[in-house]
Design an enzyme around this catalytic site. Structure first.
Site, mmCIF file in Angstrom:
data_model
loop_
_atom_site.group_PDB
_atom_site.id
_atom_site.type_symbol
_atom_site.label_atom_id
_atom_site.label_comp_id
_atom_site.label_asym_id
_atom_site.label_seq_id
_atom_site.Cartn_x
_atom_site.Cartn_y
_atom_site.Cartn_z
ATOM 1 C CD GLU A 20 -4.907 1.898 -2.991
ATOM 2 O OE1 GLU A 20 -4.937 1.701 -1.734
ATOM 3 O OE2 GLU A 20 -5.091 3.387 -2.944
ATOM 4 C CG ASP A 22 -1.752 1.409 1.365
ATOM 5 O OD1 ASP A 22 -2.575 1.942 0.192
ATOM 6 O OD2 ASP A 22 -2.329 1.834 2.194
ATOM 7 C CG ASP A 53 -0.850 3.056 5.729
ATOM 8 O OD1 ASP A 53 -1.185 4.276 5.248
ATOM 9 O OD2 ASP A 53 -1.045 3.344 7.453
#
Lengths: 175, 175
Positions: free
Chosen positions: A68, A7, A141
């Site tokens: 992501e 992330d 996160d």
């Protein structure tokens, strides 16, 4: 199969490693967050993330990396940091010849909660449940990185099943 | 002093190396463009840019790297590619301990044309003139990379002069 989920972010970059042999199963290997100081030079920040990702790749030897995919966000500054940190992680994986997949936040949410519009708390709850963890992973996160890895493991298996089914239809094996 | 300017992009990444010993002087060392296929995997594209930048750093051994700073653009997809390619170039420089500077497009335009609102053609015209080239550098990304390098060389010198003047005032040397 083992996947490293990333992330991306300059201030906090979530990393999560998950193993899975089939959809519906998943086990935690490692989870953590790389941080770089907001007042540091961009070169030092990106180099810090690069060293951290390299260390995780060395330590856990994943089969693939899932990052992501960011399309649009309100804050251009945030998008830039996300794109920059993500690019460094993608380059680390590509340098080793590892496959890299990008998943959108809604694909990730749908994979772990069943809904592409789930909120962050719901994602963290499901990650905790699916990996049978004693405590919720923090910060968000870190939980998101694990959700990305799970998404990649299960989506990949689903896509492979669909491809096999279509191949079966084409050769007449499905009749 | 020698600077590598990078106008980042996934499809075309402009690279320009310029030498300068004082503001108002600049000489071309090398200019070119890295290209990666639009239909290739993002990992392969970023790795291709990384290899290209490494090769230029090895070949020309610059003292600093200047990269275009992107704040906002109409197309989020374009911003992402610019941020990703720029991040890889920044990480390459940081890995070698080279200083990295980011300059905005208007700083670059002001440095080479005198106006932050100059158009692309005017920037290319001035780059051609300042470097005493026989032909205009193409594509625009190559000219922009050279303009970035010139901007960095001259801005750095101007900032150093200002700092020296202020130090002189503080110590009374200016009286």
């Amino acid at each position: 199969m083992r996947v490293l989920g990333v992330d991306p972010g300059l201030t906090r970059c979530g990393l999560g490693v998950v193993d899975s042999s089939r959809p519906g199963t998943a086990s935690l290997v490692d989870v953590g967050v790389l941080r770089t100081p907001a007042d540091a030079d961009i070169g030092l920040r990106l180099h810090g993330i690069e060293r951290g990702v390299e260390e995780w790749l060395d330590r856990h030897n994943p089969d693939a990396v899932a990052v992501e995919r960011v399309f649009a966000q309100a804050n251009v500054r945030t998008v830039m940091g996300t794109a920059q940190a993500g690019a460094v992680a993608i380059a680390c994986a590509a340098r080793r010849g590892l496959p890299v997949a990008l998943h959108t936040p809604s694909e990730v949410k749908a994979a772990v909660t069943g809904s592409g519009r789930a909120d962050k708390a719901q994602v963290t709850t499901m990650v905790t449940r699916l990996l049978r963890l004693d405590a919720r992973p923090t910060p968000a996160d870190a939980a998101d990185a694990l959700a990305l890895a799970i998404c990649h493991l299960w989506r990949g298996a689903a896509l492979a099943r669909m491809a096999a089914a279509q191949a079966g239809l084409r050769t007449g094996a499905g009749r």
